[in-house]
Design an enzyme around this catalytic site. Structure first.
Site, PDB file in Angstrom:
ATOM      1  N   ARG A 128       0.849  -1.193   0.000  1.00 47.22           N
ATOM      2  CA  ARG A 128       0.000   0.000   0.000  1.00 47.22           C
ATOM      3  C   ARG A 128       0.874   1.228   0.000  1.00 47.22           C
ATOM      4  O   ARG A 128       1.007   1.917   0.998  1.00 47.22           O
ATOM      5  CB  ARG A 128      -0.863  -0.026   1.231  1.00 47.22           C
ATOM      6  CG  ARG A 128      -1.625  -1.277   1.262  1.00 47.22           C
ATOM      7  CD  ARG A 128      -2.699  -1.134   2.202  1.00 47.22           C
ATOM      8  NE  ARG A 128      -3.906  -1.426   1.509  1.00 47.22           N
ATOM      9  CZ  ARG A 128      -5.060  -1.438   2.091  1.00 47.22           C
ATOM     10  NH1 ARG A 128      -5.169  -1.092   3.324  1.00 47.22           N
ATOM     11  NH2 ARG A 128      -6.117  -1.754   1.407  1.00 47.22           N
ATOM     12  N   GLN A 133      -0.227   2.346  -5.988  1.00 43.19           N
ATOM     13  CA  GLN A 133      -1.656   2.673  -5.917  1.00 43.19           C
ATOM     14  C   GLN A 133      -2.410   2.306  -7.201  1.00 43.19           C
ATOM     15  O   GLN A 133      -3.517   1.781  -7.144  1.00 43.19           O
ATOM     16  CB  GLN A 133      -1.822   4.160  -5.635  1.00 43.19           C
ATOM     17  CG  GLN A 133      -2.826   4.420  -4.552  1.00 43.19           C
ATOM     18  CD  GLN A 133      -2.704   5.816  -3.981  1.00 43.19           C
ATOM     19  OE1 GLN A 133      -1.875   6.623  -4.410  1.00 43.19           O
ATOM     20  NE2 GLN A 133      -3.535   6.116  -3.017  1.00 43.19           N
ATOM     21  N   ASP A 136      -3.481  -1.399  -7.333  1.00 41.73           N
ATOM     22  CA  ASP A 136      -4.140  -1.940  -6.148  1.00 41.73           C
ATOM     23  C   ASP A 136      -5.535  -2.479  -6.480  1.00 41.73           C
ATOM     24  O   ASP A 136      -6.550  -1.773  -6.387  1.00 41.73           O
ATOM     25  CB  ASP A 136      -4.205  -0.832  -5.083  1.00 41.73           C
ATOM     26  CG  ASP A 136      -4.757  -1.316  -3.767  1.00 41.73           C
ATOM     27  OD1 ASP A 136      -5.228  -2.460  -3.700  1.00 41.73           O
ATOM     28  OD2 ASP A 136      -4.727  -0.527  -2.807  1.00 41.73           O
ATOM     29  N   SER A 139      -8.300  -2.489  -3.643  1.00 43.04           N
ATOM     30  CA  SER A 139      -9.023  -1.225  -3.466  1.00 43.04           C
ATOM     31  C   SER A 139     -10.066  -1.036  -4.564  1.00 43.04           C
ATOM     32  O   SER A 139     -11.162  -0.541  -4.308  1.00 43.04           O
ATOM     33  CB  SER A 139      -8.058  -0.038  -3.466  1.00 43.04           C
ATOM     34  OG  SER A 139      -7.317  -0.035  -2.279  1.00 43.04           O
ATOM     35  N   TYR A 235      -3.252  -1.765   7.074  1.00 47.90           N
ATOM     36  CA  TYR A 235      -4.435  -2.591   7.339  1.00 47.90           C
ATOM     37  C   TYR A 235      -4.794  -2.532   8.816  1.00 47.90           C
ATOM     38  O   TYR A 235      -3.917  -2.360   9.664  1.00 47.90           O
ATOM     39  CB  TYR A 235      -4.163  -4.057   6.962  1.00 47.90           C
ATOM     40  CG  TYR A 235      -4.091  -4.296   5.484  1.00 47.90           C
ATOM     41  CD1 TYR A 235      -5.251  -4.328   4.725  1.00 47.90           C
ATOM     42  CD2 TYR A 235      -2.875  -4.488   4.851  1.00 47.90           C
ATOM     43  CE1 TYR A 235      -5.198  -4.541   3.359  1.00 47.90           C
ATOM     44  CE2 TYR A 235      -2.806  -4.707   3.485  1.00 47.90           C
ATOM     45  CZ  TYR A 235      -3.981  -4.734   2.745  1.00 47.90           C
ATOM     46  OH  TYR A 235      -3.926  -4.944   1.401  1.00 47.90           O
TER      47      TYR A 235
HETATM   48  N1  LIG Z   1      -2.138   2.736  -1.576  1.00 46.23           N
HETATM   49  C1  LIG Z   1      -2.577   3.198  -0.432  1.00 46.23           C
HETATM   50  O1  LIG Z   1      -1.999   4.051   0.164  1.00 46.23           O
HETATM   51  C2  LIG Z   1      -3.854   2.636   0.138  1.00 46.23           C
HETATM   52  C3  LIG Z   1      -4.543   1.675  -0.560  1.00 46.23           C
HETATM   53  C4  LIG Z   1      -5.729   1.143  -0.026  1.00 46.23           C
HETATM   54  C5  LIG Z   1      -6.188   1.606   1.198  1.00 46.23           C
HETATM   55  N2  LIG Z   1      -5.516   2.557   1.872  1.00 46.23           N
HETATM   56  C6  LIG Z   1      -6.009   3.026   3.181  1.00 46.23           C
HETATM   57  O2  LIG Z   1      -5.946   1.983   4.119  1.00 46.23           O
HETATM   58  C7  LIG Z   1      -7.005   2.094   5.053  1.00 46.23           C
HETATM   59  C8  LIG Z   1      -7.768   0.785   5.200  1.00 46.23           C
HETATM   60  O3  LIG Z   1      -8.543   0.533   4.045  1.00 46.23           O
HETATM   61  P1  LIG Z   1      -9.022  -0.907   3.547  1.00 46.23           P
HETATM   62  O4  LIG Z   1     -10.185  -0.723   2.692  1.00 46.23           O
HETATM   63  O5  LIG Z   1      -7.920  -1.668   3.011  1.00 46.23           O
HETATM   64  O6  LIG Z   1      -9.417  -1.608   4.885  1.00 46.23           O
HETATM   65  P2  LIG Z   1      -9.693  -3.146   5.104  1.00 46.23           P
HETATM   66  O7  LIG Z   1     -10.536  -3.666   4.004  1.00 46.23           O
HETATM   67  O8  LIG Z   1      -8.444  -3.856   5.456  1.00 46.23           O
HETATM   68  O9  LIG Z   1     -10.570  -3.052   6.436  1.00 46.23           O
HETATM   69  C9  LIG Z   1     -11.738  -2.306   6.485  1.00 46.23           C
HETATM   70  C10 LIG Z   1     -11.789  -1.343   7.660  1.00 46.23           C
HETATM   71  O10 LIG Z   1     -12.273  -2.052   8.792  1.00 46.23           O
HETATM   72  C11 LIG Z   1     -11.696  -1.480   9.931  1.00 46.23           C
HETATM   73  N3  LIG Z   1     -11.832  -2.412  11.061  1.00 46.23           N
HETATM   74  C12 LIG Z   1     -11.246  -3.630  11.231  1.00 46.23           C
HETATM   75  N4  LIG Z   1     -11.636  -4.154  12.409  1.00 46.23           N
HETATM   76  C13 LIG Z   1     -12.485  -3.271  12.994  1.00 46.23           C
HETATM   77  C14 LIG Z   1     -13.222  -3.248  14.208  1.00 46.23           C
HETATM   78  N5  LIG Z   1     -13.151  -4.247  15.081  1.00 46.23           N
HETATM   79  N6  LIG Z   1     -13.988  -2.171  14.454  1.00 46.23           N
HETATM   80  C15 LIG Z   1     -14.057  -1.155  13.579  1.00 46.23           C
HETATM   81  N7  LIG Z   1     -13.394  -1.094  12.433  1.00 46.23           N
HETATM   82  C16 LIG Z   1     -12.619  -2.149  12.128  1.00 46.23           C
HETATM   83  C17 LIG Z   1     -10.273  -1.207   9.528  1.00 46.23           C
HETATM   84  O11 LIG Z   1      -9.700  -0.219  10.375  1.00 46.23           O
HETATM   85  C18 LIG Z   1     -10.458  -0.721   8.081  1.00 46.23           C
HETATM   86  O12 LIG Z   1     -10.609   0.679   8.012  1.00 46.23           O
HETATM   87  C19 LIG Z   1      -7.851   3.254   4.575  1.00 46.23           C
HETATM   88  O13 LIG Z   1      -7.496   4.414   5.286  1.00 46.23           O
HETATM   89  C20 LIG Z   1      -7.477   3.396   3.134  1.00 46.23           C
HETATM   90  O14 LIG Z   1      -7.676   4.710   2.630  1.00 46.23           O
HETATM   91  C21 LIG Z   1      -4.344   3.073   1.371  1.00 46.23           C
END
Ligand SMILES: NC(=O)c1ccc[n+]([C@@H]2O[C@H](COP(=O)([O-])OP(=O)(O)OC[C@H]3O[C@@H](n4cnc5c(N)ncnc54)[C@H](O)[C@@H]3O)[C@@H](O)[C@H]2O)c1
Length: 390
Positions: A128, A133, A136, A139, A235
C-alpha cells in the site's frame, strides 16, 4: 512476450481480467495479447473489440495457456475455490500467473500452484504505497463492493432513502450505519449520501474520522481505543476479544436505531470480528437490512450465512460474496488498469524482469521454481525458509 487472458470459470463469474482498452498500452511495451473466445462478453467486451485493438482471439482455452508466457486472470486457483483447480494441468513451468490467489487462505492451493512451476503473483499482496496505488486491485474491488452494498440495501429496504416533503406528508431519510470505514466503507458512505440517506460510520482507526466527515458522514465516536489499530501496511490490526466485546456493547444502540447496517470490518488473513450479535439484530426495526461485506471471512454479523440472503428477526441479512462481480463492466475496467500497470512494471524491453529488490515485485511474488517463496506467506503459515534461491 504473450499475455493470455482465459475466460473466468468460477460459476456465474462475469468479469474478465483485461479489456480491449488496455491492449494498445501492452502492445506498446512489446506484449502481445491473446484472449479466449467470449472471455469478455458477459462483462460487455465482445471479441470483435479485442481484435480491433490488436489482440488475438483463441477459440480453445488450453491453447491460450499453451501460447501465453504470462496468464492474467481474476480468480486463480485458491481464490476460485470451486473449480480453479481445473486450470492447474494447463499451467506450465516458467510461465507467469497474475491474479487473485488468496495467498493467506489455504497453503495447500498455493503449493499446488507452486508445483506447476509457475511464477505466480498475487494481487492481494500489493504493497500500500503511493507507487503501487495504480496496481491496487483490492481497493478497486472494495470500491465497487461499497457502492453495490448500498444499492442492494436500498433495493431491499421497505423504505426510501431520501428525505421527501410531499403533499402526502414528510418522509424521513433512511439511517445508514457503516462499520469499518476502509475503501469499501467510505464508498458506501458516499453512495448512501448520494441517495439522500443520513450516513454515519464507525471505525477503530481514529484517522478514518476525517475521511468519513469529508464525505458528509457522521463519525460515531466510541469511548474505547484500539491498540495499534493499523499495521505498517495500512491494514486494520486484530484486537483481543475484550475489545470486540466492548465494541459490541457500545454499538448496540447505534445499530438498533439504523435502518441499514453495512459492515466492512475485515482483518487480512483473519476471521472477521463479530460486531453485530443476534441480540443486536433482534433489536433492529422490522424490515431493516444488514449487508455484511465481511461474509467471506466469517462475517461481522453473527447471523450472516455465507453467500446467502436470509431473514432473521424480520431483518434481511445479505451475506453475498461476489458483489464486485455484479458490476462486471467497471470491475473489469478497473482490474484491467491495475493489472496493466503491474505488467508494465514487471516487463522491461518486452521481457519479464524479476527484480527482487523492487518492493512491488518481491511482495506480490508467491511461487517460483516449485516453491512458495513469499516471505509474508511463509511467515503467515509458519513455514520454514524456502529451499531455493528466491
Ligand atoms: N495505496 C494506499 O496508500 C492505500 C490503498 C488502499 C487503502 N488505503 C487506506 O488503508 C485504510 C484501510 O482501508 P481498507 O479498505 O484496506 O481496509 P480493510 O478492508 O483492510 O478493512 C476495512 C476497515 O475495517 C476497519 N476495522 C477492522 N476491524 C475493525 C473493528 N473491530 N472495528 C471497527 N473497524 C474495524 C479497519 O480499520 C479498516 O478501516 C484506509 O485508510 C485506506 O484509505 C491506502
Amino acid at each position: 512476450m504473450i499475455v493470455g487472458v482465459p475466460r473466468e470459470i468460477y460459476p456465474k463469474e462475469r468479469r474478465v481480467a483485461l479489456i480491449p482498452a488496455v491492449v494498445a498500452n501492452l502492445k506498446k511495451a512489446g506484449l502481445e495479447v491473446c484472449v479466449e473466445a467470449g472471455a469478455g462478453l458477459a462483462a460487455g467486451f465482445p471479441d470483435k473489440e479485442y481484435e480491433e485493438k490488436g489482440a488475438k482471439i483463441i477459440a480453445e482455452r488450453a491453447e491460450v495457456f499453451r501460447a501465453a508466457d504470462m496468464i492474467v486472470q481474476f480468480l486463480c486457483h485458491g481464490a476460485n475455490d470451486k473449480n480453479g483447480g481445473a486450470d492447474l494441468p494447463l499451467l506450465r513451468k516458467g510461465q507467469a500467473l497474475v491474479g487473485f490467489l488468496r495467498p493467506l487462505g489455504d497453503v495447500k492451493t498455493l503449493e499446488e500452484v507452486a508445483a506447476c512451476g509457475v511464477m505466480s503473483f498475487a494481487v492481494e499482496l500489493m504493497p500500500r504505497t503511493t507507487r503501487a496505488q495504480s496496481m491496487d486491485a483490492l481497493s478497486s474491488m472494495a470500491t465497487i463492493c461499497g457502492y453495490k452494498a448500498v444499492l442492494v440495501a436500498a433495493e431491499t429496504l421497505p423504505r426510501m432513502f431520501p428525505m421527501l416533503t410531499t403533499a402526502a406528508g414528510t418522509i424521513a431519510p433512511a439511517r445508514v450505519l457503516i462499520i469499518g470505514a476502509g475503501v469499501a466503507g467510505l464508498q458506501a458512505i458516499a453512495t448512501a449520501r448520494r441517495l439522500g440517506a443520513v450516513a454515519s460510520a464507525y471505525d477503530m482507526r481514529p484517522a478514518s474520522k476525517e475521511q468519513v466527515e469529508s464525505l458528509g458522514g457522521r463519525f460515531v465516536e466510541l469511548p474505547i481505543e484500539a491498540k495499534d489499530a493499523q499495521d505498517a501496511r495500512g491494514y486494520g490490526k486484530a484486537q483481543d476479544e475484550s475489545f470486540y466485546a466492548k465494541q459490541r456493547e457500545l454499538l448496540g444502540n447505534v445499530i438498533a436505531e439504523s435502518n441499514v447496517v453495512i459492515t466492512a470490518a475485515v482483518i487480512p488473513g483473519k476471521k472477521s470480528p463479530v460486531l453485530v450479535t443476534k441480540e443486536m439484530v433482534a433489536r433492529m426495526a422490522p424490515g431493516s437490512v444488514i449487508v455484511d461485506l465481511a461474509a467471506e471471512r466469517g462475517g461481522n454479523c453473527e447471523l450472516t450465512k455465507p453467500d446467502e440472503i436470509t431473514l432473521e428477526h424480520n431483518v434481511t441479512i445479505i451475506g453475498e460474496y461476489n458483489l464486485a462481480g455484479t458490476v462486471p463492466y467497471h470491475a473489469s475496467q478497473m482490474y484491467a488498469k491495475n493489472v496493466t500497470a503491474f505488467l508494465l512494471h514487471l516487463v522491461k524491453d518486452g521481457k519479464l524482469q524479476l527484480n527482487l529488490q523492487d518492493e512491488i515485485i518481491r511482495e506480490t511474488l508467491v511461487t517460483r521454481d516449485g516453491e512458495v517463496v513469499s516471505a509474508r506467506v511463509r511467515e503467515f503459515f509458519g513455514l520454514p525458509a524456502p529451499v531455493g534461491k528466491a
